[in-house]
Design a protein around this motif. Structure first.
Motif, PDB file in Angstrom:
ATOM      1  N   LEU A  76       0.845  -1.187   0.000  1.00  0.00           N
ATOM      2  CA  LEU A  76       0.000   0.000   0.000  1.00  0.00           C
ATOM      3  C   LEU A  76       0.888   1.248   0.000  1.00  0.00           C
ATOM      4  O   LEU A  76       1.071   1.903   1.034  1.00  0.00           O
ATOM      5  CB  LEU A  76      -0.929   0.006   1.220  1.00  0.00           C
ATOM      6  N   PRO A  77       1.478   1.583  -1.139  1.00  0.00           N
ATOM      7  CA  PRO A  77       2.378   2.737  -1.184  1.00  0.00           C
ATOM      8  C   PRO A  77       1.638   4.047  -0.952  1.00  0.00           C
ATOM      9  O   PRO A  77       0.439   4.174  -1.217  1.00  0.00           O
ATOM     10  CB  PRO A  77       2.973   2.669  -2.590  1.00  0.00           C
ATOM     11  N   LEU A  78       2.370   5.032  -0.456  1.00  0.00           N
ATOM     12  CA  LEU A  78       1.825   6.348  -0.177  1.00  0.00           C
ATOM     13  C   LEU A  78       1.458   7.046  -1.485  1.00  0.00           C
ATOM     14  O   LEU A  78       2.242   7.067  -2.431  1.00  0.00           O
ATOM     15  CB  LEU A  78       2.861   7.174   0.584  1.00  0.00           C
ATOM     16  N   VAL A  79       0.248   7.617  -1.535  1.00  0.00           N
ATOM     17  CA  VAL A  79      -0.192   8.397  -2.688  1.00  0.00           C
ATOM     18  C   VAL A  79      -0.197   9.880  -2.362  1.00  0.00           C
ATOM     19  O   VAL A  79       0.288  10.711  -3.123  1.00  0.00           O
ATOM     20  CB  VAL A  79      -1.598   7.956  -3.145  1.00  0.00           C
ATOM     21  N   GLU A  80      -0.737  10.233  -1.201  1.00  0.00           N
ATOM     22  CA  GLU A  80      -0.851  11.637  -0.806  1.00  0.00           C
ATOM     23  C   GLU A  80      -0.792  11.708   0.709  1.00  0.00           C
ATOM     24  O   GLU A  80      -1.429  10.916   1.399  1.00  0.00           O
ATOM     25  CB  GLU A  80      -2.168  12.226  -1.332  1.00  0.00           C
ATOM     26  N   GLU A  81      -0.045  12.653   1.211  1.00  0.00           N
ATOM     27  CA  GLU A  81       0.115  12.807   2.651  1.00  0.00           C
ATOM     28  C   GLU A  81      -0.572  14.096   3.091  1.00  0.00           C
ATOM     29  O   GLU A  81      -0.363  15.153   2.494  1.00  0.00           O
ATOM     30  CB  GLU A  81       1.598  12.853   3.011  1.00  0.00           C
ATOM     31  N   TYR A  82      -1.396  13.996   4.146  1.00  0.00           N
ATOM     32  CA  TYR A  82      -2.171  15.141   4.602  1.00  0.00           C
ATOM     33  C   TYR A  82      -1.664  15.714   5.920  1.00  0.00           C
ATOM     34  O   TYR A  82      -1.996  16.838   6.266  1.00  0.00           O
ATOM     35  CB  TYR A  82      -3.645  14.746   4.763  1.00  0.00           C
ATOM     36  N   HIS A  83      -0.912  14.933   6.635  1.00  0.00           N
ATOM     37  CA  HIS A  83      -0.471  15.368   7.968  1.00  0.00           C
ATOM     38  C   HIS A  83       0.875  14.733   8.223  1.00  0.00           C
ATOM     39  O   HIS A  83       0.986  13.508   8.293  1.00  0.00           O
ATOM     40  CB  HIS A  83      -1.494  14.920   9.008  1.00  0.00           C
ATOM     41  N   ILE A  84       1.925  15.556   8.331  1.00  0.00           N
ATOM     42  CA  ILE A  84       3.252  14.988   8.474  1.00  0.00           C
ATOM     43  C   ILE A  84       3.697  14.994   9.923  1.00  0.00           C
ATOM     44  O   ILE A  84       3.243  15.798  10.723  1.00  0.00           O
ATOM     45  CB  ILE A  84       4.282  15.692   7.573  1.00  0.00           C
ATOM     46  N   ASP A  85       4.566  14.093  10.235  1.00  0.00           N
ATOM     47  CA  ASP A  85       5.002  13.807  11.602  1.00  0.00           C
ATOM     48  C   ASP A  85       6.122  14.743  12.005  1.00  0.00           C
ATOM     49  O   ASP A  85       7.230  14.638  11.527  1.00  0.00           O
ATOM     50  CB  ASP A  85       5.467  12.344  11.643  1.00  0.00           C
ATOM     51  N   LEU A  86       5.815  15.677  12.898  1.00  0.00           N
ATOM     52  CA  LEU A  86       6.863  16.527  13.461  1.00  0.00           C
ATOM     53  C   LEU A  86       7.011  16.311  14.956  1.00  0.00           C
ATOM     54  O   LEU A  86       7.484  17.174  15.671  1.00  0.00           O
ATOM     55  CB  LEU A  86       6.557  18.011  13.172  1.00  0.00           C
ATOM     56  N   GLY A  87       6.589  15.147  15.433  1.00  0.00           N
ATOM     57  CA  GLY A  87       6.767  14.829  16.838  1.00  0.00           C
ATOM     58  C   GLY A  87       5.448  14.612  17.550  1.00  0.00           C
ATOM     59  O   GLY A  87       4.421  15.162  17.181  1.00  0.00           O
ATOM     60  N   SER A  91      -9.148  13.222  -1.240  1.00  0.00           N
ATOM     61  CA  SER A  91      -8.255  14.325  -0.896  1.00  0.00           C
ATOM     62  C   SER A  91      -8.946  15.340   0.009  1.00  0.00           C
ATOM     63  O   SER A  91      -8.383  15.789   1.011  1.00  0.00           O
ATOM     64  CB  SER A  91      -7.727  15.007  -2.162  1.00  0.00           C
ATOM     65  N   ARG A  92     -10.183  15.699  -0.345  1.00  0.00           N
ATOM     66  CA  ARG A  92     -10.917  16.649   0.491  1.00  0.00           C
ATOM     67  C   ARG A  92     -11.134  16.097   1.896  1.00  0.00           C
ATOM     68  O   ARG A  92     -10.894  16.789   2.898  1.00  0.00           O
ATOM     69  CB  ARG A  92     -12.274  16.965  -0.161  1.00  0.00           C
ATOM     70  N   LEU A  93     -11.554  14.844   1.981  1.00  0.00           N
ATOM     71  CA  LEU A  93     -11.784  14.233   3.286  1.00  0.00           C
ATOM     72  C   LEU A  93     -10.483  14.076   4.059  1.00  0.00           C
ATOM     73  O   LEU A  93     -10.457  14.244   5.290  1.00  0.00           O
ATOM     74  CB  LEU A  93     -12.454  12.870   3.102  1.00  0.00           C
ATOM     75  N   GLY A  94      -9.394  13.765   3.341  1.00  0.00           N
ATOM     76  CA  GLY A  94      -8.108  13.609   4.018  1.00  0.00           C
ATOM     77  C   GLY A  94      -7.636  14.885   4.675  1.00  0.00           C
ATOM     78  O   GLY A  94      -7.139  14.871   5.812  1.00  0.00           O
ATOM     79  N   HIS A  95      -7.786  16.011   3.990  1.00  0.00           N
ATOM     80  CA  HIS A  95      -7.365  17.284   4.586  1.00  0.00           C
ATOM     81  C   HIS A  95      -8.246  17.645   5.785  1.00  0.00           C
ATOM     82  O   HIS A  95      -7.749  18.189   6.780  1.00  0.00           O
ATOM     83  CB  HIS A  95      -7.404  18.389   3.529  1.00  0.00           C
ATOM     84  N   LEU A  96      -9.538  17.336   5.706  1.00  0.00           N
ATOM     85  CA  LEU A  96     -10.409  17.571   6.858  1.00  0.00           C
ATOM     86  C   LEU A  96     -10.023  16.674   8.028  1.00  0.00           C
ATOM     87  O   LEU A  96      -9.974  17.116   9.188  1.00  0.00           O
ATOM     88  CB  LEU A  96     -11.866  17.324   6.467  1.00  0.00           C
ATOM     89  N   LEU A  97      -9.753  15.413   7.739  1.00  0.00           N
ATOM     90  CA  LEU A  97      -9.375  14.467   8.779  1.00  0.00           C
ATOM     91  C   LEU A  97      -8.081  14.887   9.458  1.00  0.00           C
ATOM     92  O   LEU A  97      -7.938  14.806  10.685  1.00  0.00           O
ATOM     93  CB  LEU A  97      -9.224  13.074   8.164  1.00  0.00           C
ATOM     94  N   ALA A  98      -7.121  15.360   8.676  1.00  0.00           N
ATOM     95  CA  ALA A  98      -5.822  15.761   9.230  1.00  0.00           C
ATOM     96  C   ALA A  98      -5.942  16.928  10.194  1.00  0.00           C
ATOM     97  O   ALA A  98      -5.097  17.112  11.060  1.00  0.00           O
ATOM     98  CB  ALA A  98      -4.876  16.127   8.093  1.00  0.00           C
ATOM     99  N   GLY A  99      -6.995  17.722  10.068  1.00  0.00           N
ATOM    100  CA  GLY A  99      -7.166  18.874  10.944  1.00  0.00           C
ATOM    101  C   GLY A  99      -7.830  18.574  12.267  1.00  0.00           C
ATOM    102  O   GLY A  99      -7.997  19.481  13.091  1.00  0.00           O
ATOM    103  N   GLN A 100      -8.182  17.325  12.506  1.00  0.00           N
ATOM    104  CA  GLN A 100      -8.880  16.964  13.735  1.00  0.00           C
ATOM    105  C   GLN A 100      -7.913  16.666  14.874  1.00  0.00           C
ATOM    106  O   GLN A 100      -6.923  15.956  14.690  1.00  0.00           O
ATOM    107  CB  GLN A 100      -9.763  15.738  13.495  1.00  0.00           C
ATOM    108  N   ARG A 119     -12.357   8.319  17.731  1.00  0.00           N
ATOM    109  CA  ARG A 119     -12.561   7.964  16.330  1.00  0.00           C
ATOM    110  C   ARG A 119     -14.010   8.218  15.911  1.00  0.00           C
ATOM    111  O   ARG A 119     -14.269   8.730  14.814  1.00  0.00           O
ATOM    112  CB  ARG A 119     -12.205   6.488  16.092  1.00  0.00           C
ATOM    113  N   HIS A 120     -14.943   7.869  16.752  1.00  0.00           N
ATOM    114  CA  HIS A 120     -16.359   8.086  16.439  1.00  0.00           C
ATOM    115  C   HIS A 120     -16.634   9.578  16.269  1.00  0.00           C
ATOM    116  O   HIS A 120     -17.321   9.986  15.310  1.00  0.00           O
ATOM    117  CB  HIS A 120     -17.233   7.504  17.545  1.00  0.00           C
ATOM    118  N   GLU A 121     -16.117  10.397  17.166  1.00  0.00           N
ATOM    119  CA  GLU A 121     -16.325  11.840  17.079  1.00  0.00           C
ATOM    120  C   GLU A 121     -15.736  12.404  15.785  1.00  0.00           C
ATOM    121  O   GLU A 121     -16.353  13.243  15.113  1.00  0.00           O
ATOM    122  CB  GLU A 121     -15.688  12.531  18.284  1.00  0.00           C
ATOM    123  N   ILE A 122     -14.534  11.961  15.459  1.00  0.00           N
ATOM    124  CA  ILE A 122     -13.854  12.456  14.258  1.00  0.00           C
ATOM    125  C   ILE A 122     -14.619  12.054  13.005  1.00  0.00           C
ATOM    126  O   ILE A 122     -14.815  12.865  12.090  1.00  0.00           O
ATOM    127  CB  ILE A 122     -12.406  11.926  14.222  1.00  0.00           C
TER     128      ILE A 122
END
Length: 341
Positions: free
Chosen positions: A134-145, A246-255, A291-294
């Motif tokens: 399952l290779p990465l296609v698009e990243e919405y939230h990157i790991d900075l710690g 993509s739209r849902l991914g960016h929304l999810l990343a902001g939670q 998870r349910h709330e998100i």
């Protein structure tokens, strides 16, 4: 749990923004109100307790070589044997058991896509369990710690995809010298420079440049979440329509509460999910509730979904990269230099 405020600040404040200077321990001590020797002693203690794996680089995915998330459907009774075989490959740096028919999940790295495909094929032959990739296609939230106060990762906007670039011989030597992180000694970057055949000033300048260009995601303390009390973590996945992911991914990343969040390639009808995120918590109930709330907030509640809690960690270490013209990684049954203990 952490015994002191100093330990908490060492872990929480220096996963990113680590001082890239000749004596980083003294620079950290100046910020924490203690000496360099105290910083080293506490970090060594945290390492010995298993709460940190190393102090070193975390590179952006697919900027150096090729990598993928992969999974196997392993008969439960055979999991210890198969997990041991998978972990023995030098190209594997994370390997977990998760609750699903696809119950063994790992990250595999290789010099390029062709070698990565060959590595996965060899694993399938060695274990009798062909992996899905399952290779990465698009990243919405990157790991900075990982924020230990809130239990979520430091959020950072993702820009345009970056392309892989070639590395020169000196950069490859530096990467190899940093595989196990900094040594616990004064002037650790000098020791890295000696191992790489470089000077200390060039090492520090190269690391700063890698951060600026995005080749290196962060440099700092790499924590082990389970040993710090975040013992429940789940990979949450949804079968999002291609025109909405993509739209849902960016929304999810902001939670709040979401850590890694990305889109991955669908390998076939047996695994229909394309939108992934990780949620960490102190308890299973807390993770499930969040998870349910998100899902409700983002508009994911009606999509096909699965929740895969991690139950066992078989291997966790930094990725081990190698130059494209270097010898291929060892096969099962050959000596495996550099594996994590």
């Amino acid at each position: 749990m952490l015994a002191t405020d100093l330990e908490f600040r060492l872990l929480n404040d220096f996963q990113r923004g680590f001082p890239l200077v000749a004596d980083p321990w003294a620079a950290i001590g100046a910020r924490l109100g203690c000496g360099a020797a105290d910083v080293l002693a506490h970090l060594a203690s945290l390492r010995d307790q298993g709460k940190i794996s190393r102090v070193g680089p975390v590179f952006a995915p697919n900027r150096i070589g090729a990598s993928t998330l992969a999974a196997m459907a392993v008969p439960t009774a055979d999991l210890p044997r198969v997990a041991a075989i998978v972990s023995a490959f030098a190209g594997v740096n994370h390997n977990y058991r998760r609750e699903h028919r696809y119950n063994l999940w790992f990250v595999a790295n290789a010099a390029d896509e062709a070698e990565l495909a060959a590595l996965l094929a060899t694993m399938g032959t060695a274990t009798g369990c062909p992996p899905i990739s399952l290779p990465l296609v698009e990243e919405y939230h990157i790991d900075l710690g990982f924020d230990l106060a809130s239990g979520r990762r430091t959020r950072h906007a993702v820009g345009q995809p970056v392309t892989r670039r070639g590395l020169d011989a000196a950069e490859w030597r530096l990467i190899h010298a940093l595989h196990d992180g900094l040594q616990w000694q004064p002037r650790p970057f000098r020791a890295v420079a000696d191992a790489a055949g470089l000077c200390e000033t060039d090492v520090l300048a190269t690391l700063a440049g890698w951060l600026d260009e995005g080749l290196m995601r962060r440099f700092g303390v790499v924590v082990r979440h389970r040993e710090l009390g975040y013992r429940a973590n789940a990979m949450c996945v949804w079968a999002a329509p291609d025109d909405q992911v993509s739209r849902l991914g960016h929304l999810l990343a902001g939670q709040d509460g979401v850590s890694l969040c990305y889109r991955r390639k669908r390998p076939g009808p047996d695994w229909p999910y394309t939108l992934f995120c990780m949620i960490h918590g102190h308890s299973r109930d807390a993770v499930e509730a969040r998870r349910h709330e998100i899902a409700q907030a983002v508009g994911l509640a009606d999509l096909p979904a699965a929740v895969l809690f991690s139950t066992d960690c078989y291997k966790q270490c930094g990725a081990r990269y190698r130059a494209p013209d270097a010898a291929p990684p060892p096969r099962v049954g050959q000596p495996l230099p550099g594996l994590a203990a």
